[in-house]
Structures are given as structure tokens and as C-alpha cells.
Design a protein around this motif. Sequence first.
Motif, PDB file in Angstrom:
ATOM      1  N   MET A   1       0.921  -1.304   0.133  1.00 40.67           N
ATOM      2  CA  MET A   1      -0.163  -0.072   0.476  1.00 40.67           C
ATOM      3  C   MET A   1       1.255   1.152  -0.243  1.00 40.67           C
ATOM      4  SD  MET A   1      -2.743   0.770   2.438  1.00 40.67           S
ATOM      5  CE  MET A   1      -3.405  -0.783   2.921  1.00 40.67           C
ATOM      6  N   ASN A   2       0.346   1.907  -0.894  1.00 42.19           N
ATOM      7  CA  ASN A   2       1.996   3.056  -0.833  1.00 42.19           C
ATOM      8  C   ASN A   2       0.879   4.732  -0.293  1.00 42.19           C
ATOM      9  OD1 ASN A   2      -0.233   4.675  -2.311  1.00 42.19           O
ATOM     10  ND2 ASN A   2       0.413   3.894  -4.356  1.00 42.19           N
ATOM     11  N   GLU A   3       1.412   5.514  -0.314  1.00 45.31           N
ATOM     12  CA  GLU A   3       1.198   6.387   0.620  1.00 45.31           C
ATOM     13  C   GLU A   3      -0.457   7.162   0.546  1.00 45.31           C
ATOM     14  OE1 GLU A   3       2.754  11.000   2.057  1.00 45.31           O
ATOM     15  OE2 GLU A   3       3.818   9.368   0.899  1.00 45.31           O
ATOM     16  N   GLU A   4      -0.616   7.791  -1.237  1.00 45.90           N
ATOM     17  CA  GLU A   4      -1.398   7.715  -1.262  1.00 45.90           C
ATOM     18  C   GLU A   4      -3.198   7.553  -0.535  1.00 45.90           C
ATOM     19  OE1 GLU A   4      -2.485  10.978  -2.441  1.00 45.90           O
ATOM     20  OE2 GLU A   4      -0.535  11.337  -1.842  1.00 45.90           O
ATOM     21  N   GLU A   5      -2.308   5.519  -1.283  1.00 49.84           N
ATOM     22  CA  GLU A   5      -3.367   4.691  -1.101  1.00 49.84           C
ATOM     23  C   GLU A   5      -4.185   4.922   1.168  1.00 49.84           C
ATOM     24  OE1 GLU A   5      -2.938   1.170  -3.893  1.00 49.84           O
ATOM     25  OE2 GLU A   5      -1.588   0.992  -2.879  1.00 49.84           O
ATOM     26  N   THR A   6      -2.777   5.096   1.792  1.00 52.70           N
ATOM     27  CA  THR A   6      -2.832   5.001   3.115  1.00 52.70           C
ATOM     28  C   THR A   6      -3.403   5.888   3.391  1.00 52.70           C
ATOM     29  OG1 THR A   6      -0.654   3.982   3.717  1.00 52.70           O
ATOM     30  CG2 THR A   6      -1.595   5.259   4.602  1.00 52.70           C
ATOM     31  N   LYS A   7      -3.717   6.905   3.665  1.00 54.37           N
ATOM     32  CA  LYS A   7      -3.790   8.787   2.959  1.00 54.37           C
ATOM     33  C   LYS A   7      -6.276   8.632   2.882  1.00 54.37           C
ATOM     34  CE  LYS A   7      -1.927  12.671   1.770  1.00 54.37           C
ATOM     35  NZ  LYS A   7      -0.996  13.220   0.970  1.00 54.37           N
ATOM     36  N   LEU A   8      -6.188   7.541   1.776  1.00 57.23           N
ATOM     37  CA  LEU A   8      -7.317   8.016   1.541  1.00 57.23           C
ATOM     38  C   LEU A   8      -8.385   6.574   2.244  1.00 57.23           C
ATOM     39  CD1 LEU A   8      -7.459   7.049  -3.025  1.00 57.23           C
ATOM     40  CD2 LEU A   8      -8.352   9.073  -1.531  1.00 57.23           C
ATOM     41  N   LEU A   9      -7.571   5.213   2.529  1.00 58.59           N
ATOM     42  CA  LEU A   9      -8.385   4.494   3.703  1.00 58.59           C
ATOM     43  C   LEU A   9      -8.204   5.205   4.995  1.00 58.59           C
ATOM     44  CD1 LEU A   9      -6.197   1.217   1.985  1.00 58.59           C
ATOM     45  CD2 LEU A   9      -8.876   1.359   2.000  1.00 58.59           C
ATOM     46  N   PHE A  10      -7.471   5.904   5.133  1.00 56.70           N
ATOM     47  CA  PHE A  10      -7.287   6.990   6.902  1.00 56.70           C
ATOM     48  C   PHE A  10      -8.471   8.173   6.638  1.00 56.70           C
ATOM     49  CE2 PHE A  10      -6.247  10.190   9.874  1.00 56.70           C
ATOM     50  CZ  PHE A  10      -5.854   9.230  10.219  1.00 56.70           C
ATOM     51  N   GLY A  11      -8.709   8.469   5.584  1.00 53.50           N
ATOM     52  CA  GLY A  11      -9.365   9.109   5.781  1.00 53.50           C
ATOM     53  C   GLY A  11     -10.998   8.349   5.249  1.00 53.50           C
ATOM     54  N   LYS A  12     -11.585   7.505   5.243  1.00 57.69           N
ATOM     55  CA  LYS A  12     -11.981   6.415   5.487  1.00 57.69           C
ATOM     56  C   LYS A  12     -12.496   6.126   7.068  1.00 57.69           C
ATOM     57  CE  LYS A  12     -12.384   4.930   0.015  1.00 57.69           C
ATOM     58  NZ  LYS A  12     -12.929   3.642  -0.696  1.00 57.69           N
ATOM     59  N   ARG A  13     -11.544   5.860   6.964  1.00 57.40           N
ATOM     60  CA  ARG A  13     -12.007   5.322   8.403  1.00 57.40           C
ATOM     61  C   ARG A  13     -12.282   6.397   9.024  1.00 57.40           C
ATOM     62  NH1 ARG A  13     -12.766   1.806  12.205  1.00 57.40           N
ATOM     63  NH2 ARG A  13     -11.793   1.632  13.676  1.00 57.40           N
ATOM     64  N   ILE A  14     -11.818   7.261   9.238  1.00 56.94           N
ATOM     65  CA  ILE A  14     -12.471   9.209  10.233  1.00 56.94           C
ATOM     66  C   ILE A  14     -13.837   8.949  10.025  1.00 56.94           C
ATOM     67  CG2 ILE A  14     -12.098  10.693  10.424  1.00 56.94           C
ATOM     68  CD1 ILE A  14      -9.233   9.193  11.637  1.00 56.94           C
ATOM     69  N   LYS A  15     -13.562   8.844   8.897  1.00 58.19           N
ATOM     70  CA  LYS A  15     -15.484   9.144   8.273  1.00 58.19           C
ATOM     71  C   LYS A  15     -15.813   8.774   9.079  1.00 58.19           C
ATOM     72  CE  LYS A  15     -18.772  10.375   4.702  1.00 58.19           C
ATOM     73  NZ  LYS A  15     -18.336  10.493   2.950  1.00 58.19           N
ATOM     74  N   GLU A  16     -15.739   6.936   9.037  1.00 54.94           N
ATOM     75  CA  GLU A  16     -16.187   5.548   9.417  1.00 54.94           C
ATOM     76  C   GLU A  16     -16.740   6.267  10.732  1.00 54.94           C
ATOM     77  OE1 GLU A  16     -16.581   1.565   9.143  1.00 54.94           O
ATOM     78  OE2 GLU A  16     -14.351   1.953   9.913  1.00 54.94           O
ATOM     79  N   LEU A  17     -16.267   6.259  11.509  1.00 54.56           N
ATOM     80  CA  LEU A  17     -15.937   7.122  12.709  1.00 54.56           C
ATOM     81  C   LEU A  17     -16.505   7.921  13.332  1.00 54.56           C
ATOM     82  CD1 LEU A  17     -12.432   5.434  14.266  1.00 54.56           C
ATOM     83  CD2 LEU A  17     -13.852   4.542  14.652  1.00 54.56           C
ATOM     84  N   ARG A  18     -16.317   8.990  12.309  1.00 53.02           N
ATOM     85  CA  ARG A  18     -17.343  10.393  12.853  1.00 53.02           C
ATOM     86  C   ARG A  18     -18.598   9.482  12.895  1.00 53.02           C
ATOM     87  NH1 ARG A  18     -19.462  13.423   9.428  1.00 53.02           N
ATOM     88  NH2 ARG A  18     -18.596  12.846   7.851  1.00 53.02           N
ATOM     89  N   ASN A  19     -19.057   9.025  11.904  1.00 54.75           N
ATOM     90  CA  ASN A  19     -20.784   9.111  11.409  1.00 54.75           C
ATOM     91  C   ASN A  19     -20.891   7.687  12.726  1.00 54.75           C
ATOM     92  OD1 ASN A  19     -20.980   9.946   9.130  1.00 54.75           O
ATOM     93  ND2 ASN A  19     -19.924   9.082   8.204  1.00 54.75           N
ATOM     94  N   SER A  20     -20.041   6.966  13.163  1.00 58.70           N
ATOM     95  CA  SER A  20     -20.476   6.224  14.303  1.00 58.70           C
ATOM     96  C   SER A  20     -20.767   7.014  15.613  1.00 58.70           C
ATOM     97  CB  SER A  20     -19.395   5.152  14.485  1.00 58.70           C
ATOM     98  OG  SER A  20     -18.226   5.818  15.251  1.00 58.70           O
ATOM     99  N   ILE A  21     -20.241   8.186  15.568  1.00 61.56           N
ATOM    100  CA  ILE A  21     -20.472   8.370  16.496  1.00 61.56           C
ATOM    101  C   ILE A  21     -21.404   9.911  16.540  1.00 61.56           C
ATOM    102  CG2 ILE A  21     -18.769   7.954  18.444  1.00 61.56           C
ATOM    103  CD1 ILE A  21     -17.616  11.489  17.546  1.00 61.56           C
ATOM    104  N   ASP A  22     -22.326  10.187  15.268  1.00 62.02           N
ATOM    105  CA  ASP A  22     -22.990  11.037  15.190  1.00 62.02           C
ATOM    106  C   ASP A  22     -22.976  12.553  15.446  1.00 62.02           C
ATOM    107  OD1 ASP A  22     -25.400  11.417  13.258  1.00 62.02           O
ATOM    108  OD2 ASP A  22     -26.426  11.104  15.465  1.00 62.02           O
ATOM    109  N   ILE A  23     -21.352  12.297  14.449  1.00 61.35           N
ATOM    110  CA  ILE A  23     -20.605  13.590  14.835  1.00 61.35           C
ATOM    111  C   ILE A  23     -20.595  14.429  13.282  1.00 61.35           C
ATOM    112  CG2 ILE A  23     -20.047  13.660  17.001  1.00 61.35           C
ATOM    113  CD1 ILE A  23     -17.620  13.961  15.946  1.00 61.35           C
ATOM    114  N   THR A  24     -21.031  16.115  13.134  1.00 63.77           N
ATOM    115  CA  THR A  24     -20.286  16.193  11.725  1.00 63.77           C
ATOM    116  C   THR A  24     -18.584  16.724  11.849  1.00 63.77           C
ATOM    117  OG1 THR A  24     -20.889  18.923  12.618  1.00 63.77           O
ATOM    118  CG2 THR A  24     -22.876  17.858  11.957  1.00 63.77           C
TER     119      THR A  24
END
Length: 107
Positions: free
Chosen positions: A1-24
Motif C-alpha cells: 500500500m502506497n502513501e496515497e492509498e493509505t491517506k485515502l483509507l485513513f480518511g475513509k476510516r475517520i469518516k466511518e468513526l465520525r459517523n459512528s458517533i453521529d457528529i458532523t
Amino acid sequence: MNEEETKLLFGKRIKELRNSIDITQFTLGELADINQRQVTLIETGKSFPSFKTLIKFTEIFNCSLQDLFTFDNLQDRNVLENELKDIIQKSQDEKVKILYTVAKQLA
């Protein structure tokens, strides 16, 4: 996994976690002491947070640093299916039966 893929997956993970606690994004930014624009850049994989922000994320989401980088469930369906096939092929018969039972219950 390269740096760009890691950043994209990390971003998806943060969004997933944010949505799981229902905050904007705005609220996450306030809690993490960054602005909403920075949250957007992180979630879209265009930016990566500082270590200080990573630590704040662990506090906000009540998780470990390792949890922030757990991307397994964010992978493409084909990748997941291939990994499941590999797991099944490498497993002993008893474990395959257990996997089948679990999968059948989830389906």
C-alpha cells in the motif's frame, strides 16, 4: 500500500468513526482543535493529520492509534472476497466449518 492509498483509507476510516458517533465534520474539527476544512481534507485523503491530531482522534473516538489504521473492512469487495477465499483454503476443516456457520448466521 502506497502513501496515497493509505491517506485515502485513513480518511475513509475517520469518516466511518465520525459517523459512528453521529457528529458532523464541524463538530469533529472543534473537538480536535482543527477547522472543518482540515477535516474534509483528511476524510478525502488529501491531507494527513499531525500526531497531536491523531492523539485527539483517539480520545474523541475512544480508540487506540492502531484502531485508526484498521482498514480491513474498507477494502473493495473483490479484495475482501479474495482474502476470504485464501483464508478458507489455508484453514483446517474444523475452522472452515466454523467460518461457514458464522457466515450463514450473518447472511
